[in-house]
Motif scaffolding. Structure first.
Motif, mmCIF file in Angstrom:
data_model
loop_
_atom_site.group_PDB
_atom_site.id
_atom_site.type_symbol
_atom_site.label_atom_id
_atom_site.label_comp_id
_atom_site.label_asym_id
_atom_site.label_seq_id
_atom_site.Cartn_x
_atom_site.Cartn_y
_atom_site.Cartn_z
ATOM 1 N N GLN A 210 -1.817 1.105 -1.521
ATOM 2 C CA GLN A 210 -2.989 1.981 -2.241
ATOM 3 C C GLN A 210 -2.357 2.216 -3.521
ATOM 4 N N ASP A 211 -3.377 1.794 -4.759
ATOM 5 C CA ASP A 211 -2.702 2.145 -6.116
ATOM 6 C C ASP A 211 -4.099 1.955 -6.968
ATOM 7 N N HIS A 212 -3.820 2.393 -8.285
ATOM 8 C CA HIS A 212 -4.920 2.728 -9.234
ATOM 9 C C HIS A 212 -5.458 1.265 -9.554
ATOM 10 N N THR A 213 -6.837 0.861 -9.728
ATOM 11 C CA THR A 213 -7.252 -0.145 -10.042
ATOM 12 C C THR A 213 -7.230 -0.673 -11.504
ATOM 13 N N GLY A 214 -7.134 0.278 -12.067
ATOM 14 C CA GLY A 214 -6.872 -0.075 -13.685
ATOM 15 C C GLY A 214 -5.275 0.188 -14.235
ATOM 16 N N GLY A 215 -4.678 0.752 -13.874
ATOM 17 C CA GLY A 215 -3.335 0.711 -14.250
ATOM 18 C C GLY A 215 -2.403 -0.205 -13.427
ATOM 19 N N THR A 216 -2.777 -0.590 -12.447
ATOM 20 C CA THR A 216 -1.877 -1.963 -11.559
ATOM 21 C C THR A 216 -2.256 -3.366 -11.960
ATOM 22 N N THR A 217 -1.265 -4.140 -12.607
ATOM 23 C CA THR A 217 -1.456 -5.277 -12.917
ATOM 24 C C THR A 217 -1.813 -6.264 -11.719
ATOM 25 N N MET A 218 -2.326 -7.266 -11.933
ATOM 26 C CA MET A 218 -2.608 -8.355 -10.941
ATOM 27 C C MET A 218 -1.334 -8.541 -10.287
ATOM 28 N N ARG A 219 -0.278 -8.971 -11.045
ATOM 29 C CA ARG A 219 0.902 -9.429 -10.618
ATOM 30 C C ARG A 219 1.677 -8.253 -9.591
ATOM 31 N N GLU A 220 1.341 -7.165 -9.963
ATOM 32 C CA GLU A 220 1.992 -6.056 -8.962
ATOM 33 C C GLU A 220 1.242 -5.826 -7.782
ATOM 34 N N ARG A 221 -0.003 -6.085 -7.611
ATOM 35 C CA ARG A 221 -0.725 -5.637 -6.606
ATOM 36 C C ARG A 221 -0.566 -6.099 -5.152
ATOM 37 N N ARG A 222 -0.518 -5.299 -4.405
ATOM 38 C CA ARG A 222 -0.596 -5.606 -2.834
ATOM 39 C C ARG A 222 -1.881 -5.193 -2.380
ATOM 40 N N ASP A 223 -2.948 -5.852 -2.456
ATOM 41 C CA ASP A 223 -4.235 -5.477 -1.990
ATOM 42 C C ASP A 223 -4.493 -5.974 -0.844
ATOM 43 N N ALA A 224 -4.650 -5.094 0.253
ATOM 44 C CA ALA A 224 -4.829 -5.353 1.679
ATOM 45 C C ALA A 224 -6.307 -6.057 1.863
ATOM 46 N N GLY A 225 -7.286 -5.576 1.238
ATOM 47 C CA GLY A 225 -8.729 -5.855 0.988
ATOM 48 C C GLY A 225 -8.699 -7.378 0.992
ATOM 49 N N LEU A 226 -8.023 -8.098 -0.100
ATOM 50 C CA LEU A 226 -8.008 -9.496 -0.437
ATOM 51 C C LEU A 226 -7.131 -10.194 0.548
ATOM 52 N N ASN A 259 -11.178 3.110 1.100
ATOM 53 C CA ASN A 259 -12.564 2.471 0.769
ATOM 54 C C ASN A 259 -12.921 3.195 -0.354
ATOM 55 N N ALA A 260 -12.678 3.239 -1.362
ATOM 56 C CA ALA A 260 -12.925 3.976 -2.557
ATOM 57 C C ALA A 260 -13.261 2.783 -3.803
ATOM 58 N N PRO A 261 -14.058 2.907 -4.611
ATOM 59 C CA PRO A 261 -14.322 1.802 -5.863
ATOM 60 C C PRO A 261 -13.313 1.853 -6.755
ATOM 61 N N MET A 262 -12.527 2.691 -6.718
ATOM 62 C CA MET A 262 -11.511 2.776 -8.045
ATOM 63 C C MET A 262 -10.074 2.779 -7.509
ATOM 64 N N ILE A 264 -7.226 0.391 -5.035
ATOM 65 C CA ILE A 264 -6.914 -0.637 -4.220
ATOM 66 C C ILE A 264 -6.820 -0.365 -3.001
ATOM 67 N N PRO A 265 -7.297 -1.128 -2.043
ATOM 68 C CA PRO A 265 -7.037 -0.685 -0.482
ATOM 69 C C PRO A 265 -5.604 -0.954 -0.054
ATOM 70 N N GLY A 266 -5.129 0.215 0.382
ATOM 71 C CA GLY A 266 -3.741 0.202 1.006
ATOM 72 C C GLY A 266 -3.730 -0.461 2.496
ATOM 73 N N GLN A 267 -4.958 -0.440 3.012
ATOM 74 C CA GLN A 267 -4.937 -0.858 4.315
ATOM 75 C C GLN A 267 -6.124 -1.548 4.779
ATOM 76 N N ALA A 268 -6.302 -2.704 5.420
ATOM 77 C CA ALA A 268 -7.310 -3.111 6.130
ATOM 78 C C ALA A 268 -7.287 -3.255 7.913
ATOM 79 N N GLU A 269 -8.440 -2.938 8.450
ATOM 80 C CA GLU A 269 -8.350 -3.288 9.675
ATOM 81 C C GLU A 269 -9.543 -4.002 10.278
ATOM 82 N N LEU A 270 -9.044 -5.126 10.591
ATOM 83 C CA LEU A 270 -10.242 -6.208 11.273
ATOM 84 C C LEU A 270 -10.345 -6.147 12.795
ATOM 85 N N VAL A 271 -11.568 -6.048 13.229
ATOM 86 C CA VAL A 271 -11.759 -6.243 14.605
ATOM 87 C C VAL A 271 -12.415 -7.604 14.938
ATOM 88 N N PHE A 272 -11.865 -8.603 15.468
ATOM 89 C CA PHE A 272 -12.238 -9.865 15.546
ATOM 90 C C PHE A 272 -12.235 -10.443 17.055
#
Length: 398
Positions: A210-226, A259-262, A264-272
């Motif tokens: 989980q991190d800031h959407t503006g201050g975290t570069t794309m290279r640094e991100r660990r986006d659970a949603g993506l 689950n907030a607009p601003m 980066i998701p730190g966790q994603a749960e899928l029920v499949f």
């Protein structure tokens, strides 16, 4: 006594008025409207000469007092929220009409097939596979209210829970709407069910940062949603290579944290989940899912953990009952029927642990179900009743 399809339709219409919502019905289990429908059905059973009981878990059971052999027939009365008027109740009123036509049939409305309080609590109780501990643990899926408290509130706590004697029956029958488009698309009017599919359900937990959407570069991100989106894309790419014609799969839940607009998701749960009638196909799909999760973990910055959280086995319909339904369908609507699996699950899947089972489908207009616009042509309802009665006579030698 003769089959009376006008009476059958009239009772379907009467049941539709209890908890009516737009053109459908809102009758969740143990709601005031649901309990009214149970009392209404018990009165109809008594009028038909059956010994009616609402038992300690809400099953409405009408016992035929005459000589056997007997059949058990029925379905459920409660609905999904703001849902259709035929799902379940069609099989209950159809079973009641069999008894009113003079056939030795016990009629049952199995409580809570729609799982407001658990998985098939009524039919499991009826075959002796719902323990007191299960009663203690059961909760409403939306409110968390204990089942025992609900039973007290509706006045049936402490009543005996009925358990059937399998030796009494030649089998259990259930008429139902198809809840799909196979019959309608083929221009057919009756489906003879060959089996009810198995289901396997999994939870996939994906952990990022989980991190800031503006201050975290794309290279640094660990986006659970993506990572979740890419993993689901892999499933849709790979499953068609190994599945069967009638296999289906669904991601019923995607939950991001926080689950907030601003953020980066730190966790994603899928029920499949996925469904098919054949064990071999189900095993292939499970193996494929495990490989996909492993490949995701090789590629991605966010690890995924796969956990199986539920499964139900397929229930194969009894060959003699399938034959009786097939012969009855060919008599009543030559060439306008087919054999087919049930992609939805039903109480018959539970009853199959103790009894030979068989199911009969009538078409759903547009394939719609679990929605208030669910409907079936009245002439198809009548035909289903006629095929059900003819098959019951054949099975009983009447």
């Amino acid at each position: 006594m003769a089959l009376d399809t006008g009476r059958f339709l009239a009772d379907l219409d009467a049941a539709r008025r209890i908890g009516s919502y737009r053109t459908g019905v809102h009758r969740p289990t143990f709601s005031p409207d649901d309990m009214e429908s149970r009392r209404w059905l018990a009165a109809r059973m008594e009028q038909a000469g059956l010994e009616a009981t609402i038992d300690g878990i809400g099953n409405v059971f009408g016992r035929h007092g005459g000589a056997g052999p007997h059949l058990l027939a029925g379905s459920h009365l409660e609905t999904q929220n703001h849902a259709g008027w035929l799902d379940g109740v069609l099989g209950v009123i159809g079973a009641l009409e069999l008894a009113r036509a003079g056939l030795p049939v016990d009629v049952c409305a199995y409580c809570d097939e729609e799982a407001h309080w658990g998985d098939f609590i009524g039919s499991r109780s009826l075959i002796g596979e719902f323990s007191e501990a299960d009663m203690d643990a059961a909760r409403n899926r939306e409110t968390g209210k204990p089942l025992r408290l609900a039973l007290e509130e509706v006045g049936i706590a402490g009543r005996e829970r009925l358990v059937i004697d399998p030796g009494r029956y030649k089998g259990a029958l259930e008429m139902h709407i198809e809840q799909g488009t196979q019959l309608e698309n083929a221009g057919l009017r009756i489906g003879v069910v060959t089996g009810i599919v198995a289901i396997r359900q999994f939870r996939i937990m994906i952990t990022g940062q989980q991190d800031h959407t503006g201050g975290t570069t794309m290279r640094e991100r660990r986006d659970a949603g993506l990572t979740a989106v890419r993993l689901l894309g892999m499933i849709d790419q790979e499953f068609p290579r190994i599945c069967a014609d009638r296999s289906v799969w669904t991601t019923g839940r995607i939950a991001l944290e926080p689950n907030a607009p601003m953020i980066i998701p730190g966790q994603a749960e899928l029920v499949f989940s996925f469904r098919d009638l054949e064990v071999e196909v189900m095993d292939r799909m499970a193996d494929c899912l495990r490989r996909i999760v492993a490949e995701s973990n090789r590629r991605e910055r966010c690890p995924a953990v796969l956990e199986e959280i539920g499964r139900s086995d397929a229930a194969i319909c009894d060959p003699d009952i399938v034959r009786a339904f097939s012969e009855a369908a060919e008599t009543q609507c030559p060439g306008a029927w087919q054999r087919m699996p049930s992609g939805a699950i039903h109480d018959s899947q539970i009853l199959a642990r103790k009894l030979p089972i068989g199911m009969l489908f009538v078409p759903s207009i547009g394939g719609i179900s679990h929605h208030w616009s669910e409907d079936t042509k009245r002439e198809d309802l009548v035909l289903g009743m006629e095929v059900l009665a003819e098959a019951a006579r054949r099975l009983l030698g009447a």
